[in-house]
Design a protein around this motif. Structure first.
Motif, PDB file in Angstrom:
ATOM      1  N   VAL A  57       0.845  -1.195   0.000  1.00  0.00           N
ATOM      2  CA  VAL A  57       0.000   0.000   0.000  1.00  0.00           C
ATOM      3  C   VAL A  57       0.879   1.244   0.000  1.00  0.00           C
ATOM      4  O   VAL A  57       1.967   1.244   0.584  1.00  0.00           O
ATOM      5  N   ALA A  58       0.396   2.294  -0.650  1.00  0.00           N
ATOM      6  CA  ALA A  58       1.020   3.615  -0.554  1.00  0.00           C
ATOM      7  C   ALA A  58      -0.037   4.624  -0.137  1.00  0.00           C
ATOM      8  O   ALA A  58      -1.126   4.653  -0.718  1.00  0.00           O
ATOM      9  N   LEU A  59       0.263   5.425   0.871  1.00  0.00           N
ATOM     10  CA  LEU A  59      -0.567   6.567   1.247  1.00  0.00           C
ATOM     11  C   LEU A  59       0.147   7.812   0.750  1.00  0.00           C
ATOM     12  O   LEU A  59       1.302   8.051   1.107  1.00  0.00           O
ATOM     13  N   VAL A  60      -0.545   8.624  -0.045  1.00  0.00           N
ATOM     14  CA  VAL A  60       0.131   9.691  -0.787  1.00  0.00           C
ATOM     15  C   VAL A  60      -0.562  11.032  -0.585  1.00  0.00           C
ATOM     16  O   VAL A  60      -1.758  11.177  -0.856  1.00  0.00           O
ATOM     17  N   ASP A  61       0.204  12.018  -0.127  1.00  0.00           N
ATOM     18  CA  ASP A  61      -0.284  13.388  -0.065  1.00  0.00           C
ATOM     19  C   ASP A  61      -0.403  13.923  -1.485  1.00  0.00           C
ATOM     20  O   ASP A  61       0.474  13.693  -2.322  1.00  0.00           O
ATOM     21  N   VAL A  62      -1.480  14.638  -1.780  1.00  0.00           N
ATOM     22  CA  VAL A  62      -1.652  15.129  -3.150  1.00  0.00           C
ATOM     23  C   VAL A  62      -0.857  16.388  -3.425  1.00  0.00           C
ATOM     24  O   VAL A  62      -0.547  16.692  -4.579  1.00  0.00           O
ATOM     25  N   GLN A  63      -0.507  17.142  -2.402  1.00  0.00           N
ATOM     26  CA  GLN A  63       0.254  18.378  -2.590  1.00  0.00           C
ATOM     27  C   GLN A  63       1.646  18.227  -1.998  1.00  0.00           C
ATOM     28  O   GLN A  63       1.828  18.239  -0.780  1.00  0.00           O
ATOM     29  N   MET A  64       2.645  18.055  -2.879  1.00  0.00           N
ATOM     30  CA  MET A  64       4.040  17.954  -2.464  1.00  0.00           C
ATOM     31  C   MET A  64       4.886  18.748  -3.449  1.00  0.00           C
ATOM     32  O   MET A  64       4.491  18.928  -4.612  1.00  0.00           O
ATOM     33  N   PRO A  65       6.052  19.237  -3.044  1.00  0.00           N
ATOM     34  CA  PRO A  65       6.914  20.002  -3.953  1.00  0.00           C
ATOM     35  C   PRO A  65       7.505  19.099  -5.029  1.00  0.00           C
ATOM     36  O   PRO A  65       7.564  17.877  -4.879  1.00  0.00           O
ATOM     37  N   VAL A  87      -5.124   8.439  -1.243  1.00  0.00           N
ATOM     38  CA  VAL A  87      -4.554   9.769  -1.066  1.00  0.00           C
ATOM     39  C   VAL A  87      -4.855  10.291   0.327  1.00  0.00           C
ATOM     40  O   VAL A  87      -5.923  10.033   0.888  1.00  0.00           O
ATOM     41  N   LEU A  88      -3.899  10.991   0.879  1.00  0.00           N
ATOM     42  CA  LEU A  88      -4.065  11.717   2.133  1.00  0.00           C
ATOM     43  C   LEU A  88      -4.476  13.136   1.797  1.00  0.00           C
ATOM     44  O   LEU A  88      -3.862  13.769   0.929  1.00  0.00           O
ATOM     45  N   THR A  89      -5.476  13.650   2.460  1.00  0.00           N
ATOM     46  CA  THR A  89      -5.998  14.943   2.048  1.00  0.00           C
ATOM     47  C   THR A  89      -6.511  15.742   3.237  1.00  0.00           C
ATOM     48  O   THR A  89      -6.515  15.270   4.373  1.00  0.00           O
ATOM     49  N   THR A  90      -6.927  16.976   2.943  1.00  0.00           N
ATOM     50  CA  THR A  90      -7.572  17.846   3.918  1.00  0.00           C
ATOM     51  C   THR A  90      -8.918  18.271   3.335  1.00  0.00           C
ATOM     52  O   THR A  90      -9.238  17.969   2.182  1.00  0.00           O
ATOM     53  N   PHE A  91      -9.716  18.958   4.119  1.00  0.00           N
ATOM     54  CA  PHE A  91     -11.076  19.285   3.710  1.00  0.00           C
ATOM     55  C   PHE A  91     -11.155  20.161   2.471  1.00  0.00           C
ATOM     56  O   PHE A  91     -12.160  20.157   1.769  1.00  0.00           O
ATOM     57  N   ASP A  92     -10.103  20.916   2.160  1.00  0.00           N
ATOM     58  CA  ASP A  92     -10.200  21.920   1.100  1.00  0.00           C
ATOM     59  C   ASP A  92      -9.609  21.457  -0.232  1.00  0.00           C
ATOM     60  O   ASP A  92      -9.344  22.270  -1.112  1.00  0.00           O
ATOM     61  N   LEU A  93      -9.416  20.165  -0.426  1.00  0.00           N
ATOM     62  CA  LEU A  93      -8.756  19.675  -1.636  1.00  0.00           C
ATOM     63  C   LEU A  93      -9.628  18.699  -2.424  1.00  0.00           C
ATOM     64  O   LEU A  93      -9.147  17.730  -3.002  1.00  0.00           O
ATOM     65  N   ASP A  94     -10.927  18.976  -2.483  1.00  0.00           N
ATOM     66  CA  ASP A  94     -11.848  18.057  -3.163  1.00  0.00           C
ATOM     67  C   ASP A  94     -11.471  17.812  -4.617  1.00  0.00           C
ATOM     68  O   ASP A  94     -11.567  16.686  -5.118  1.00  0.00           O
ATOM     69  N   ASP A  95     -11.068  18.862  -5.333  1.00  0.00           N
ATOM     70  CA  ASP A  95     -10.740  18.707  -6.751  1.00  0.00           C
ATOM     71  C   ASP A  95      -9.555  17.767  -6.944  1.00  0.00           C
ATOM     72  O   ASP A  95      -9.539  16.958  -7.880  1.00  0.00           O
ATOM     73  N   TYR A  96      -8.566  17.871  -6.067  1.00  0.00           N
ATOM     74  CA  TYR A  96      -7.417  16.976  -6.145  1.00  0.00           C
ATOM     75  C   TYR A  96      -7.842  15.530  -5.894  1.00  0.00           C
ATOM     76  O   TYR A  96      -7.393  14.607  -6.575  1.00  0.00           O
ATOM     77  N   VAL A  97      -8.704  15.330  -4.904  1.00  0.00           N
ATOM     78  CA  VAL A  97      -9.168  13.986  -4.580  1.00  0.00           C
ATOM     79  C   VAL A  97      -9.956  13.398  -5.741  1.00  0.00           C
ATOM     80  O   VAL A  97      -9.774  12.234  -6.117  1.00  0.00           O
ATOM     81  N   ALA A  98     -10.835  14.188  -6.327  1.00  0.00           N
ATOM     82  CA  ALA A  98     -11.623  13.714  -7.466  1.00  0.00           C
ATOM     83  C   ALA A  98     -10.714  13.285  -8.607  1.00  0.00           C
ATOM     84  O   ALA A  98     -10.926  12.244  -9.238  1.00  0.00           O
ATOM     85  N   THR A  99      -9.683  14.077  -8.877  1.00  0.00           N
ATOM     86  CA  THR A  99      -8.732  13.718  -9.935  1.00  0.00           C
ATOM     87  C   THR A  99      -7.994  12.435  -9.588  1.00  0.00           C
ATOM     88  O   THR A  99      -7.803  11.566 -10.446  1.00  0.00           O
ATOM     89  N   ALA A 100      -7.582  12.292  -8.333  1.00  0.00           N
ATOM     90  CA  ALA A 100      -6.877  11.083  -7.908  1.00  0.00           C
ATOM     91  C   ALA A 100      -7.742   9.846  -8.097  1.00  0.00           C
ATOM     92  O   ALA A 100      -7.272   8.792  -8.543  1.00  0.00           O
TER      93      ALA A 100
END
Length: 220
Positions: A57-65, A87-100
């Motif tokens: 398994v990989a848990l991945v933050d969607v916002q990284m440099p 994906v690991l996310t926060t409440f304000d990143l719905d668009d990133y999650v949808a894309t993932a």
């Protein structure tokens, strides 16, 4: 994939915040069900870690440099036999999650999830399940509808009683193996039921089916 009960799930954890990674490692490894075999601070390091350690398994933050989580996910899921990815996310990143999810991620987890929920999610991912944090599932469904990913009004009434049972278990992140065990069916039969459920709901995969089930709240 169904791991023996005594074998810990091998996990790669990718997030650019070292303190968060350290905290998640401690939480996830606390009861022996998960082993964090590598950490990564960006997408490139994640890909290197997966090549080297072959995690379950990989848990991945969607916002990284550098290479962000979405770019890494796109590359990773093009490989032969990639690990399960959420994906690991926060409440304000719905668009990133949808894309993932459109790219093929098996689910999403909020970074402030309870320790037991995080561990259970990783174990379920390794077994082939999908994981959806209920706090943001309802917000994602309109995005998929707007993008034309599935029907505006999924035909839940067209599901048989057994298909509804399968959908309910699927929506709770259960793998085909777990669903088969719960319902006393073979995995091949469950696989057939899942395929029929996806077709009747007009969705592309079990994550989208789970989103629909969470949206309607089991009223069917």
């Amino acid at each position: 994939m169904q791991l023996p009960d005594h074998v810990p799930v091998r996990l790669v954890l990718a997030d650019d915040e070292a303190l968060l990674r350290r905290g998640l490692r401690v939480l996830l490894e606390a009861d022996g069900r998960v082993e964090v075999v590598a950490e990564a601070a960006d997408g490139a390091a994640l890909l290197d870690a997966v090549r080297r350690y072959r995690p379950d398994v990989a848990l991945v933050d969607v916002q990284m440099p550098g290479m962000d989580g979405l770019a890494a996910l796109r590359a990773l899921l093009a490989w032969t036999n990639p690990p399960a990815v959420a994906v690991l996310t926060t409440f304000d990143l719905d668009d990133y999650v949808a894309t993932a999810l459109e790219l093929g991620a098996q689910g999403f987890l909020l970074k402030d999830a309870e320790p037991e929920a995080l561990t259970r999610a990783v174990v379920d991912l390794a077994a082939g399940g999908a994981v959806l944090d209920p706090r943001i599932t309802a917000r994602l469904l309109p995005k998929f509808r707007t993008a034309g990913r599935f029907r505006q009004n999924p035909q839940l009434d067209n599901l048989s009683a057994r298909e509804k049972q399968v959908l309910a278990l699927l929506a709770n992140g259960r793998s085909n193996h777990a669903i088969a065990t719960s319902l006393g069916l073979s995995e091949a039969t469950v696989k057939s039921y899942v395929s029929t459920v996806l077709t009747k709901l007009g969705v592309e995969n079990r994550v989208q089916a789970a989103l629909v089930a969470h949206q309607v709240g089991g009223a069917w």
